[in-house]
Motif scaffolding. Structure first.
Motif, PDB file in Angstrom:
ATOM      1  N   LYS A 343       0.506  -1.245   0.526  1.00  0.00           N
ATOM      2  CA  LYS A 343       0.122   0.171  -0.192  1.00  0.00           C
ATOM      3  C   LYS A 343       1.046   1.328  -0.073  1.00  0.00           C
ATOM      4  O   LYS A 343       2.107   1.080  -0.103  1.00  0.00           O
ATOM      5  CB  LYS A 343      -1.170  -0.110   1.448  1.00  0.00           C
ATOM      6  N   LEU A 344       0.519   2.281  -0.045  1.00  0.00           N
ATOM      7  CA  LEU A 344       0.741   3.656  -0.443  1.00  0.00           C
ATOM      8  C   LEU A 344       0.924   4.850   1.503  1.00  0.00           C
ATOM      9  O   LEU A 344       0.155   3.553   1.716  1.00  0.00           O
ATOM     10  CB  LEU A 344       0.099   4.625  -0.978  1.00  0.00           C
ATOM     11  N   VAL A 345       2.260   5.172   1.158  1.00  0.00           N
ATOM     12  CA  VAL A 345       2.340   5.921   2.912  1.00  0.00           C
ATOM     13  C   VAL A 345       2.974   6.815   2.294  1.00  0.00           C
ATOM     14  O   VAL A 345       4.144   7.247   2.185  1.00  0.00           O
ATOM     15  CB  VAL A 345       3.750   4.382   3.738  1.00  0.00           C
ATOM     16  N   VAL A 346       2.453   7.764   2.417  1.00  0.00           N
ATOM     17  CA  VAL A 346       2.473   9.429   2.318  1.00  0.00           C
ATOM     18  C   VAL A 346       3.232   9.873   3.254  1.00  0.00           C
ATOM     19  O   VAL A 346       2.452  10.917   4.176  1.00  0.00           O
ATOM     20  CB  VAL A 346       1.347  10.463   2.321  1.00  0.00           C
ATOM     21  N   ASP A 347       4.357   9.318   3.781  1.00  0.00           N
ATOM     22  CA  ASP A 347       4.898   9.300   4.813  1.00  0.00           C
ATOM     23  C   ASP A 347       5.483  11.422   5.489  1.00  0.00           C
ATOM     24  O   ASP A 347       6.055  11.379   6.221  1.00  0.00           O
ATOM     25  CB  ASP A 347       5.904   9.013   5.693  1.00  0.00           C
ATOM     26  N   GLU A 348       5.572  11.752   3.965  1.00  0.00           N
ATOM     27  CA  GLU A 348       6.380  13.294   3.947  1.00  0.00           C
ATOM     28  C   GLU A 348       5.518  14.016   2.667  1.00  0.00           C
ATOM     29  O   GLU A 348       5.086  13.570   1.920  1.00  0.00           O
ATOM     30  CB  GLU A 348       7.564  13.699   3.508  1.00  0.00           C
ATOM     31  N   TYR A 349       4.225  14.994   3.961  1.00  0.00           N
ATOM     32  CA  TYR A 349       3.417  16.162   3.185  1.00  0.00           C
ATOM     33  C   TYR A 349       3.572  17.037   3.453  1.00  0.00           C
ATOM     34  O   TYR A 349       3.420  17.217   5.005  1.00  0.00           O
ATOM     35  CB  TYR A 349       2.748  15.483   2.228  1.00  0.00           C
ATOM     36  N   GLY A 350       2.946  18.359   2.227  1.00  0.00           N
ATOM     37  CA  GLY A 350       2.562  19.627   2.980  1.00  0.00           C
ATOM     38  C   GLY A 350       2.965  20.579   2.855  1.00  0.00           C
ATOM     39  O   GLY A 350       4.276  20.696   1.973  1.00  0.00           O
ATOM     40  N   PRO A 351       2.743  21.909   2.758  1.00  0.00           N
ATOM     41  CA  PRO A 351       2.985  23.351   1.729  1.00  0.00           C
ATOM     42  C   PRO A 351       4.682  23.761   3.105  1.00  0.00           C
ATOM     43  O   PRO A 351       4.911  23.127   3.636  1.00  0.00           O
ATOM     44  CB  PRO A 351       2.086  24.198   2.210  1.00  0.00           C
ATOM     45  N   TRP A 352       5.697  24.050   1.809  1.00  0.00           N
ATOM     46  CA  TRP A 352       6.719  24.210   2.282  1.00  0.00           C
ATOM     47  C   TRP A 352       7.413  25.382   1.547  1.00  0.00           C
ATOM     48  O   TRP A 352       6.825  26.018   0.535  1.00  0.00           O
ATOM     49  CB  TRP A 352       7.457  23.257   1.418  1.00  0.00           C
ATOM     50  N   TYR A 353       7.223  26.420   2.585  1.00  0.00           N
ATOM     51  CA  TYR A 353       7.812  27.996   2.514  1.00  0.00           C
ATOM     52  C   TYR A 353       8.923  28.654   1.773  1.00  0.00           C
ATOM     53  O   TYR A 353      10.085  27.700   2.895  1.00  0.00           O
ATOM     54  CB  TYR A 353       6.842  28.737   2.827  1.00  0.00           C
ATOM     55  N   ARG A 354       9.842  29.657   1.585  1.00  0.00           N
ATOM     56  CA  ARG A 354      10.511  30.145   2.281  1.00  0.00           C
ATOM     57  C   ARG A 354      11.136  30.499   3.224  1.00  0.00           C
ATOM     58  O   ARG A 354      10.004  30.506   4.323  1.00  0.00           O
ATOM     59  CB  ARG A 354      11.213  31.533   0.930  1.00  0.00           C
ATOM     60  N   GLU A 355      12.080  30.735   3.733  1.00  0.00           N
ATOM     61  CA  GLU A 355      12.438  31.276   5.145  1.00  0.00           C
ATOM     62  C   GLU A 355      12.144  32.598   5.565  1.00  0.00           C
ATOM     63  O   GLU A 355      12.076  33.326   4.396  1.00  0.00           O
ATOM     64  CB  GLU A 355      14.020  30.707   6.006  1.00  0.00           C
ATOM     65  N   GLY A 356      12.084  32.826   6.719  1.00  0.00           N
ATOM     66  CA  GLY A 356      12.085  33.859   7.138  1.00  0.00           C
ATOM     67  C   GLY A 356      10.543  34.718   8.385  1.00  0.00           C
ATOM     68  O   GLY A 356      10.402  35.458   8.507  1.00  0.00           O
ATOM     69  N   THR A 357       9.555  33.236   8.445  1.00  0.00           N
ATOM     70  CA  THR A 357       8.848  32.886   9.563  1.00  0.00           C
ATOM     71  C   THR A 357       8.684  32.465  10.926  1.00  0.00           C
ATOM     72  O   THR A 357       7.641  32.068  11.184  1.00  0.00           O
ATOM     73  CB  THR A 357       6.984  33.420   8.938  1.00  0.00           C
ATOM     74  N   GLU A 358       9.834  31.632  11.296  1.00  0.00           N
ATOM     75  CA  GLU A 358      10.235  31.142  11.682  1.00  0.00           C
ATOM     76  C   GLU A 358      10.225  31.789  13.139  1.00  0.00           C
ATOM     77  O   GLU A 358       9.963  33.206  13.293  1.00  0.00           O
ATOM     78  CB  GLU A 358      11.592  30.311  11.731  1.00  0.00           C
ATOM     79  N   LEU A 359       9.533  31.501  14.487  1.00  0.00           N
ATOM     80  CA  LEU A 359       9.769  32.327  15.627  1.00  0.00           C
ATOM     81  C   LEU A 359      10.505  31.692  16.420  1.00  0.00           C
ATOM     82  O   LEU A 359      10.714  32.400  17.658  1.00  0.00           O
ATOM     83  CB  LEU A 359       8.163  31.140  16.209  1.00  0.00           C
ATOM     84  N   ASP A 360      11.809  31.069  16.183  1.00  0.00           N
ATOM     85  CA  ASP A 360      13.365  31.576  17.093  1.00  0.00           C
ATOM     86  C   ASP A 360      13.978  31.666  16.001  1.00  0.00           C
ATOM     87  O   ASP A 360      13.492  30.413  14.876  1.00  0.00           O
ATOM     88  CB  ASP A 360      13.573  30.561  17.762  1.00  0.00           C
ATOM     89  N   PRO A 361      15.125  31.731  15.561  1.00  0.00           N
ATOM     90  CA  PRO A 361      16.280  31.612  14.611  1.00  0.00           C
ATOM     91  C   PRO A 361      16.777  30.264  14.852  1.00  0.00           C
ATOM     92  O   PRO A 361      17.340  29.645  13.825  1.00  0.00           O
ATOM     93  CB  PRO A 361      17.406  32.837  15.413  1.00  0.00           C
ATOM     94  N   THR A 362      16.027  29.058  14.915  1.00  0.00           N
ATOM     95  CA  THR A 362      16.962  27.985  15.695  1.00  0.00           C
ATOM     96  C   THR A 362      15.669  27.426  15.210  1.00  0.00           C
ATOM     97  O   THR A 362      16.648  25.572  15.231  1.00  0.00           O
ATOM     98  CB  THR A 362      17.149  27.713  17.289  1.00  0.00           C
TER      99      THR A 362
END
Length: 549
Positions: A343-362
């Protein structure tokens, strides 16, 4: 123009007949949904609602793990608030330790009292340069290893799904990891090492990924070379009575060639008959919002917070490609695995944007999660629900402080993103019997680079547990409330209630200071005989709970 979504086979004639029963439909309805209670599609595996945690940025350190000596409330070093929230959505399975991190990870570094410090895989990423060579985001402390991950799973009620390092460790190392996890108490030296860490009883891990992204960071193999390695790694593995489920490293997006050549190598030349091979991993990220202008991984990305209406629809369009990926990959696999054991296992999915909106630099790859991401996640889960015979497991990437996260945390602060609320709304589908449903609604029309473009108006999925029916609906239209009528064929309706996730601003998102800016609200549902009537707000995710007579 009207679009009809058929959720099983080519039921055009039946659908036309159903929708032609004009006497049951109100003339002023914008959209119609018909649920056929006597046409089940298959059981929705709870594992479709899994999550993914990788040693990247703030996912583990600052997200999951705060340390046993931390003043932040924790259980054995694991953030208590995270565990409590995960229980609310019944997370069934968690994938770990990666992702690409797994491809350079030695599981032996993460056990025992004295653990070595290593360079994290993601140290080479351009986004890591701003950390100036400091912190666990670049240099792995191994404080969080196999034992801690298993404890995290047990605390949250999830099954562990371990990704084995096929790129840089041997098949024997894989065998030994299985032995460490699953050998009976006192049976082997590795079992004694496990007991010395406080875990005398075996972990009984069932789900094992044999490599990760083997077409890329997992070794840059050809499909034939990976098939050879897959045979070698999976030929003999200690079992100890555990029903091991082995998951192969499948394609990036809809790479049909990768799947075709792997399965041809596995099944045609010397047929491979390992019954534990039950899953084929697929990764699909919605990242390219350039509308065909570039394929560059950095330049093609959009922004998580600064976007216009076209970006809204284009992101949803990229996520909606999942349906075609599932059908295409399934067809290729079926040419060789004619019984569809895998069967299919979709074990990584979702939107991916450029950096810059992270809540902490780490927080490498950290990004804010808006209402747009909630709709993207919801329409993806609906896609899985509509294909229960094809998709056995999935994992949203990633759980906390990262792309498409359900939670954000930093030190003692914590909040749930709109994605968490989607998983809470959709949890009732877990283990339900998927039902054929038909959607008929006007398409969304917009201008895309001065050319007219269209996107579907309503879509969703339905499931049933005894007398309870759950219907989830995504309305992608940014401006239009859709007056919708819903018919359930095959039983009388006793009552119905509704929940909706929406906001007045398409950029709406939760923050540490405003953690409830985007939260579900009650939605009125009218019951008139065998018809339900509901006004579905623009840019929303809706769940209807229907009780049958």
């Amino acid at each position: 123009m009207e679009r009809r979504q058929f959720l099983k086979g080519s039921a055009l004639a039946g659908a036309a007949l159903a929708f032609s029963r004009a006497q049951v439909w109100a003339k002023d309805a914008d959209a119609r949904i018909e649920i056929l209670l006597e046409e089940p599609l298959g059981e929705i595996s709870p594992n479709i609602y899994g999550q993914f945690t990788e040693h990247i940025g703030g996912v583990i350190y600052d997200g999951v793990w705060v340390g046993e000596k931390s003043k932040i409330p924790n259980q054995y070093g694991i953030r208590s608030q995270l565990v409590d929230m995960m229980k609310q959505i019944h997370v069934p399975v968690i994938r770990w330790p990666g992702g690409c991190f797994a491809d350079s990870y030695d599981w032996k570094d993460g056990i025992g009292a004295k653990r070595p410090r290593r360079t994290n895989f993601w140290e080479v990423d351009h986004d890591a340069l701003r950390l100036h060579d400091q912190g666990p985001q670049l240099f792995e402390s191994n404080e969080f290893g196999t034992n801690e991950f298993i404890r995290f799973c047990r605390l949250s009620g999830a099954q562990p799904y371990l990704a084995a390092n096929l790129r840089s460790l041997s098949a024997l190392d894989f065998d030994h990891w299985v032995e460490y996890c699953n050998s009976p108490a006192g049976s082997t030296t590795l079992a004694e090492m496990r007991a010395a860490a406080g875990f005398p009883e075996p972990f009984n891990v069932r789900y094992w990924g044999v490599g990760n992204e083997s077409w890329g960071c997992g070794g840059d193999f050809t499909p034939e070379a990976y098939a050879s390695e897959f045979r070698r790694y999976s030929e003999w593995i200690p079992r100890y009575g555990v029903d091991l489920q082995l998951i192969g490293s499948g394609p990036s997006d809809n790479d049909i060639d990768w799947t075709h050549r792997f399965f041809q190598q596995i099944y045609s030349d010397r047929p491979y008959n390992n019954p534990s091979f039950t899953g084929w991993s697929v990764h699909h990220y919605a990242w390219n919002l350039s509308r065909g202008k570039t394929r560059d991984w950095v330049a093609g990305k959009g922004d998580a917070l600064q976007f216009d209406a076209v970006d809204w629809y284009e992101l949803l369009r990229e996520c909606d490609r999942m349906e075609q990926i599932i059908h295409d990959q399934w067809a290729v696999m079926g040419q060789y695995d004619t019984q569809h054991r895998v069967k299919l296992v979709v074990d990584e999915y979702g939107p991916w944007y450029r950096e810059g909106t992270e809540l902490d630099p780490t927080h490498l790859f950290g990004q804010q999660i808006t209402l747009r991401d909630a709709l993207a996640t919801a329409l993806t889960l609906d896609t899985f629900n509509r294909n229960p015979e094809k998709v056995s497991m999935a994992a949203c990437a990633q759980l906390v402080n990262n792309i498409n996260a359900l939670f954000m945390a930093h030190e003692d602060r914590f909040f749930a993103t709109p994605n968490f609320h989607v998983f809470a709304m959709y949890a009732a589908h877990q283990g339900g019997q998927a039902l054929r449903a038909e959607f008929s609604a006007p398409e969304v029309q917009y201008m895309r680079d001065e050319q007219p473009a269209r996107f579907w108006g309503l879509n969703g999925s339905a499931s049933r547990k005894d007398r309870a029916v759950t219907l989830t609906i995504v309305n992608p239209d940014l401006s239009k409330t859709v007056e919708t009528q819903i018919a359930l064929r095959g039983a009388a309706v006793t009552s119905a209630s509704g929940t909706v996730l929406a906001a007045g601003d398409m950029h709406a998102h939760n923050t540490f200071d405003q953690p409830n800016a985007v939260t579900p609200a009650t939605l009125a549902v009218a019951v008139r005989g065998d018809l339900l009537s509901v006004s579905i707000p623009p840019a929303s995710v809706t769940r209807l709970d229907v009780v049958l007579g």
